[in-house]
Design an enzyme around this catalytic site. Structure first.
Site, PDB file in Angstrom:
ATOM      1  N   LEU A 236      36.323  38.934  37.538  1.00 49.27           N
ATOM      2  CA  LEU A 236      35.063  38.189  37.535  1.00 49.27           C
ATOM      3  C   LEU A 236      34.695  37.787  38.960  1.00 49.27           C
ATOM      4  O   LEU A 236      35.508  37.934  39.873  1.00 49.27           O
ATOM      5  CB  LEU A 236      35.210  36.974  36.620  1.00 49.27           C
ATOM      6  CG  LEU A 236      35.486  37.341  35.145  1.00 49.27           C
ATOM      7  CD1 LEU A 236      35.951  36.138  34.348  1.00 49.27           C
ATOM      8  CD2 LEU A 236      34.253  37.964  34.515  1.00 49.27           C
ATOM      9  N   PRO A 237      33.485  37.284  39.184  1.00 47.03           N
ATOM     10  CA  PRO A 237      33.075  36.997  40.570  1.00 47.03           C
ATOM     11  C   PRO A 237      33.968  35.971  41.277  1.00 47.03           C
ATOM     12  O   PRO A 237      34.403  36.196  42.413  1.00 47.03           O
ATOM     13  CB  PRO A 237      31.647  36.471  40.408  1.00 47.03           C
ATOM     14  CG  PRO A 237      31.160  37.078  39.128  1.00 47.03           C
ATOM     15  CD  PRO A 237      32.364  37.153  38.240  1.00 47.03           C
TER      16      PRO A 237
ATOM     17  N   LYS B   9      44.341  37.611  50.009  1.00 54.05           N
ATOM     18  CA  LYS B   9      43.128  38.429  49.798  1.00 54.05           C
ATOM     19  C   LYS B   9      41.956  37.887  50.630  1.00 54.05           C
ATOM     20  O   LYS B   9      41.277  38.635  51.338  1.00 54.05           O
ATOM     21  CB  LYS B   9      42.781  38.438  48.306  1.00 54.05           C
ATOM     22  CG  LYS B   9      41.386  38.905  47.969  1.00 54.05           C
ATOM     23  CD  LYS B   9      41.136  40.364  48.282  1.00 54.05           C
ATOM     24  CE  LYS B   9      39.651  40.652  48.311  1.00 54.05           C
ATOM     25  NZ  LYS B   9      39.314  42.033  48.430  1.00 54.05           N
TER      26      LYS B   9
ATOM     27  N   LYS C 157      31.845  34.299  49.750  1.00 51.46           N
ATOM     28  CA  LYS C 157      32.733  33.437  48.955  1.00 51.46           C
ATOM     29  C   LYS C 157      34.172  33.542  49.461  1.00 51.46           C
ATOM     30  O   LYS C 157      34.859  32.537  49.654  1.00 51.46           O
ATOM     31  CB  LYS C 157      32.599  33.854  47.484  1.00 51.46           C
ATOM     32  CG  LYS C 157      33.604  33.330  46.509  1.00 51.46           C
ATOM     33  CD  LYS C 157      34.679  34.339  46.121  1.00 51.46           C
ATOM     34  CE  LYS C 157      34.199  35.665  45.607  1.00 51.46           C
ATOM     35  NZ  LYS C 157      35.228  36.635  45.312  1.00 51.46           N
TER      36      LYS C 157
HETATM   37  P1  NDP Z   1      30.196  42.538  39.979  1.00 50.38           P
HETATM   38  O1  NDP Z   1      29.159  41.554  40.350  1.00 50.38           O
HETATM   39  O2  NDP Z   1      29.892  43.996  40.019  1.00 50.38           O
HETATM   40  O3  NDP Z   1      30.744  42.230  38.493  1.00 50.38           O
HETATM   41  C1  NDP Z   1      30.986  40.911  38.089  1.00 50.38           C
HETATM   42  C2  NDP Z   1      31.464  40.903  36.642  1.00 50.38           C
HETATM   43  O4  NDP Z   1      31.634  39.551  36.243  1.00 50.38           O
HETATM   44  C3  NDP Z   1      30.464  41.533  35.672  1.00 50.38           C
HETATM   45  O5  NDP Z   1      31.194  42.108  34.609  1.00 50.38           O
HETATM   46  C4  NDP Z   1      29.684  40.309  35.185  1.00 50.38           C
HETATM   47  O6  NDP Z   1      29.099  40.477  33.920  1.00 50.38           O
HETATM   48  C5  NDP Z   1      30.798  39.296  35.100  1.00 50.38           C
HETATM   49  N1  NDP Z   1      30.284  37.931  35.144  1.00 50.38           N
HETATM   50  C6  NDP Z   1      29.531  37.371  36.121  1.00 50.38           C
HETATM   51  N2  NDP Z   1      29.278  36.077  35.837  1.00 50.38           N
HETATM   52  C7  NDP Z   1      29.879  35.840  34.642  1.00 50.38           C
HETATM   53  C8  NDP Z   1      29.973  34.695  33.811  1.00 50.38           C
HETATM   54  N3  NDP Z   1      29.421  33.530  34.164  1.00 50.38           N
HETATM   55  N4  NDP Z   1      30.677  34.793  32.661  1.00 50.38           N
HETATM   56  C9  NDP Z   1      31.253  35.968  32.313  1.00 50.38           C
HETATM   57  N5  NDP Z   1      31.204  37.094  33.050  1.00 50.38           N
HETATM   58  C10 NDP Z   1      30.519  37.018  34.205  1.00 50.38           C
HETATM   59  O7  NDP Z   1      31.448  42.192  40.887  1.00 50.38           O
HETATM   60  P2  NDP Z   1      32.607  43.154  41.455  1.00 50.38           P
HETATM   61  O8  NDP Z   1      33.176  43.937  40.338  1.00 50.38           O
HETATM   62  O9  NDP Z   1      32.120  43.817  42.674  1.00 50.38           O
HETATM   63  O10 NDP Z   1      33.655  42.046  41.937  1.00 50.38           O
HETATM   64  C11 NDP Z   1      34.521  41.372  41.047  1.00 50.38           C
HETATM   65  C12 NDP Z   1      35.575  40.666  41.880  1.00 50.38           C
HETATM   66  O11 NDP Z   1      36.280  41.652  42.644  1.00 50.38           O
HETATM   67  C13 NDP Z   1      35.000  39.651  42.881  1.00 50.38           C
HETATM   68  O12 NDP Z   1      35.861  38.549  42.957  1.00 50.38           O
HETATM   69  C14 NDP Z   1      34.979  40.433  44.191  1.00 50.38           C
HETATM   70  O13 NDP Z   1      35.072  39.557  45.303  1.00 50.38           O
HETATM   71  C15 NDP Z   1      36.218  41.304  44.020  1.00 50.38           C
HETATM   72  N6  NDP Z   1      36.235  42.563  44.782  1.00 50.38           N
HETATM   73  C16 NDP Z   1      35.129  43.387  44.833  1.00 50.38           C
HETATM   74  C17 NDP Z   1      35.185  44.557  45.566  1.00 50.38           C
HETATM   75  C18 NDP Z   1      34.002  45.482  45.683  1.00 50.38           C
HETATM   76  O14 NDP Z   1      34.008  46.347  46.560  1.00 50.38           O
HETATM   77  N7  NDP Z   1      32.987  45.351  44.841  1.00 50.38           N
HETATM   78  C19 NDP Z   1      36.405  44.969  46.283  1.00 50.38           C
HETATM   79  C20 NDP Z   1      37.523  44.082  46.085  1.00 50.38           C
HETATM   80  C21 NDP Z   1      37.425  42.927  45.377  1.00 50.38           C
HETATM   81  P3  NDP Z   1      27.633  41.130  33.754  1.00 50.38           P
HETATM   82  O15 NDP Z   1      27.875  42.594  33.612  1.00 50.38           O
HETATM   83  O16 NDP Z   1      27.109  40.488  32.545  1.00 50.38           O
HETATM   84  O17 NDP Z   1      26.847  40.774  34.988  1.00 50.38           O
END
Ligand code: NDP
Length: 291
Positions: free
Chosen positions: A63-64, A166, A235
């Site tokens: 999750l975020p 991280k 963040k």
């Molecule tokens: P995304 O924004 O693509 O996905 C976020 C996910 O969280 C979605 O499934 C979203 O659901 C869900 N979500 C958001 N808010 C809520 C909520 N209030 N309740 C329930 N579900 C929620 O993020 P990423 O996949 O890119 O990143 C996820 C994590 O991984 C973060 O912590 C990021 O820092 C980390 N990360 C990301 C990288 C990247 O390159 N993208 C690399 C390494 C780490 P919905 O589909 O409904 O929006």
């Protein structure tokens, strides 16, 4: 093994896809259509509701931030079963992670923080580096599962240590992206061709992931894909700054990096990719990368 995967975003979607090849994976996502598509196309099982995720022997969250993880814990708490292992792959806050672990322990649920690095391409190719905080026993239990999503799995220390390293490593990347962009812009303004400036940088002491992989596509080819949201990167750096503050550490460059990224986020907005900070650097100099 029965797993539950919560959060099918840019990272979670492909990670859950790899897991579903070897395990029974229940998927839940806030936007249900993504989970439906995952189940339809990748053989995972669509959770009828969030509560069904408690059936997983292992629950994985992606999750975020730690805030959303805690909201999920709130909703699942009454359904959780003793002996469950909760792996939080979110890039979260180590202090919040420790509190979450404490809360879950009261339910007989063990917690690991296991954030990842390697970007979406690493999630797609299962080549992520995964840094894990928690007990040695829980790490041993999680390692075979994490190996399905990643290439390098490192036990960093107790709960919170994974989240901490991280955000610190992402801060190193942020500072590197910023200074590399600044120096490349100066080279360009000096009249040096950007490709040449990058060739010298990458053959010399300024070489980094930023100069080799992240910046050339954007600065030279003008392609600015959304790979990692700036809002997530900001963040991470803010969490790193708060850890430094907590340690009573003197970290002026980290503080400056955080200020620069937060300012860039205010300017570029929630939908920007993290490398778009290079556009802000150009704007600060009254120019663009194309000019
Ligand atoms: P995304 O924004 O693509 O996905 C976020 C996910 O969280 C979605 O499934 C979203 O659901 C869900 N979500 C958001 N808010 C809520 C909520 N209030 N309740 C329930 N579900 C929620 O993020 P990423 O996949 O890119 O990143 C996820 C994590 O991984 C973060 O912590 C990021 O820092 C980390 N990360 C990301 C990288 C990247 O390159 N993208 C690399 C390494 C780490 P919905 O589909 O409904 O929006």
């Amino acid at each position: 093994m029965k797993l539950a995967f919560i959060g099918l975003g840019a990272m979670g979607f492909p990670m859950a896809r790899h897991l579903a090849k070897q395990h029974e994976v229940i998927v839940w996502n806030r936007t249900r259509e993504k989970a439906e598509r995952h189940a339809r196309e990748y053989g995972s099982h669509l959770a009828r509701d969030l509560a069904q995720c408690a059936e997983g022997e292992v629950i994985i969250t992606m999750l975020p931030t730690s805030k959303e993880v805690d909201e999920i814990v709130d909703q699942l708490e009454t359904h959780l079963r003793r002996g469950t292992l909760w792996i939080d792959a979110t890039s979260g806050d180590p202090n919040v992670g420790r509190e979450t672990a404490h809360r879950l322990a009261a339910k007989g649920v063990n917690f690991l923080d296991a954030p990842v690095t390697g970007a979406v391409i690493g999630a797609e190719n299962a080549t992520l580096t995964i840094m894990v905080g928690g007990s040695a026993e829980d790490f041993a239990r999680a390692e075979p599962i994490l190996k399905i999503c990643g290439k390098t799995i490192i036990h960093v220390g107790p709960v919170g240590a994974g989240h901490a390293i991280k955000v610190l490593t992402n801060s190193i990347m942020g500072a590197t992206v910023w200074i590399t962009s600044e120096c490349l812009l100066v080279a360009k303004q000096f009249g040096i061709d950007l490709k040449t400036a990058l060739a010298v940088t990458n053959a010399g002491s300024g070489r980094s992931n930023a100069s080799e992989n992240l910046l050339p596509m954007r600065l030279v080819e003008g392609k600015w894909p959304l790979i990692f949201k700036l809002v997530h990167h900001d963040k991470d750096i803010r969490i790193a700054t708060s850890i430094a503050h907590q340690q009573h550490a003197s970290t002026p460059l980290l503080a400056l990096t955080q200020n620069l990224f937060t300012a860039a986020l205010h300017q570029l907005g929630d939908k920007a990719d993290y490398i778009e900070v290079a556009k802000v650097i150009a704007e600060m100099n009254g120019t663009t990368w194309e000019a």
